[in-house]
Design an enzyme around this catalytic site. Structure first.
Site: not given
Length: 340
Positions: A10-11, A146, A307
């Site tokens: 994932g990111y 975040c 974030n």
């Protein structure tokens, strides 16, 4: 020191890999994925080409490591965390699974029973600005969300100094990467482009983390904006007595003077007079600002961050640095770009 990223496709996982492959004190040994076992990590995160030859490993083959950073989807790892804890000296969890300490609060905000409620309350909050001393010896760390991180850093000095009272209002804006790499139809560019989508008009799960940290009731809304990276929060609170901007500046400077990644930004001139997430992309900074409405006994607190960095992977690495006694800024020196 051997490190692993659990959920590296994932990111957030990609940001962890990016930071760890260049970290001066860490050997990134393992990156796991349930879907992509055997594929090269840089085939999913092309910015890592030439930086690593690692391939994704199945989570069952995680093995033993000094530190494991968990970036799996929320709730996926909660039932399996006991096994992860057995295979690592230190676990840093970036999911939402262990951020709350009260099982009843977890049910209220996540709509389901926690699969391992005995683990709630056993993780140190992964926010160096408020829990640095606890992090020095913590073997279990839970990194805040975040938007929660931004709001806590924006409002924390005002609460600590007793300047505000009552319910705190948090209006958050977030880029599309906050929805994750598998966000579904609503995350498609064709649907997000040109929009300011209010996806939580009267409540967001991060409100529970803010309430837990600051001890005040929180009214929170959240809007998705067209940016890819970035979070910005505008927080409003009633003051106990009239407060001037000089009072606010003194409070923020006192609380954050020694913090390596929090900058006070509230200026009368310049291109970016208040915190702006655009210029923070890729950096671990959180910029905080303020404005006063003394005639209404209201103060506005503002914060911005990336974030995926201070709101996720960067904050986790900062916690790791503290835990192992390394310079807190190790691997996190990137200052951001301008213009972008």
């Amino acid at each position: 020191m051997r490190a692993a990223v659990l959920g590296g496709a994932g990111y957030i996982g990609g940001e962890l890999v990016r930071l760890l492959v260049g970290h001066p004190h860490v050997q990134l040994a393992t990156v796991t994925s349930t879907r992509l076992g055997g594929r090269r990590v840089d085939s999913v995160h092309p910015n890592l080409r030439g930086a690593t030859d690692l391939t994704f490993t199945a989570p069952a083959d995680l093995g033993r490591h000094d530190v494991v950073l968990v970036a799996t989807p929320h709730l996926r790892d909660a039932a399996e965390m006991a096994g992860v804890l057995e295979r690592a000296a230190v676990v840093i969890d970036l999911t939402a699974d262990h951020r709350l300490t009260d099982p009843a609060a977890y049910v209220r905000h996540y709509g389901t029973e926690h699969p391992a409620p005995d683990l709630l309350g056993t993780f140190c909050r992964g926010l160096p600005e408020s829990h640095r001393e606890q992090l020095r010896t913590a073997d279990r760390v839970s990194v805040p969300g975040c938007m929660a991180t931004a709001a806590i850093l924006a409002l924390g000095p005002l609460v600590a100094d007793g300047l505000v009272d009552g319910t705190l209002s948090v209006d958050a804006r977030t880029g599309s990467s906050g929805s994750g790499a598998t966000s579904g139809d609503a995350g498609r560019h064709a649907e997000r482009a040109g929009t300011m989508r209010v996806f939580a008009p009267a409540g967001h799960r991060h409100a529970a983390e803010i309430e837990q940290a600051l001890g005040h009731q929180v009214a929170m809304s959240a809007t998705g904006v067209e940016a890819v990276r970035g979070v910005q929060v505008l927080c409003r609170a009633a003051t106990r007595a009239p407060v001037t901007e000089r009072d606010l500046r003194a409070s923020y400077r006192r609380h954050y003077a020694a913090e390596p990644f929090v900058r006070v930004v509230a200026r009368s001139r310049g291109l970016y007079r208040q915190p702006e997430p655009k210029i923070l992309s890729g950096s671990n900074f959180c910029d905080v600002g303020f404005a006063a409405l003394p005639e209404l006994d209201i103060v506005v607190a503002i914060a911005a961050l990336d974030n995926l960095m201070k709101g996720g992977a960067g904050n986790a690495v900062q916690c790791m640095n503290i835990r192992f006694g390394w310079p807190e800024t190790s691997g996190l020196e990137f200052l951001g770009l301008h213009p972008v």
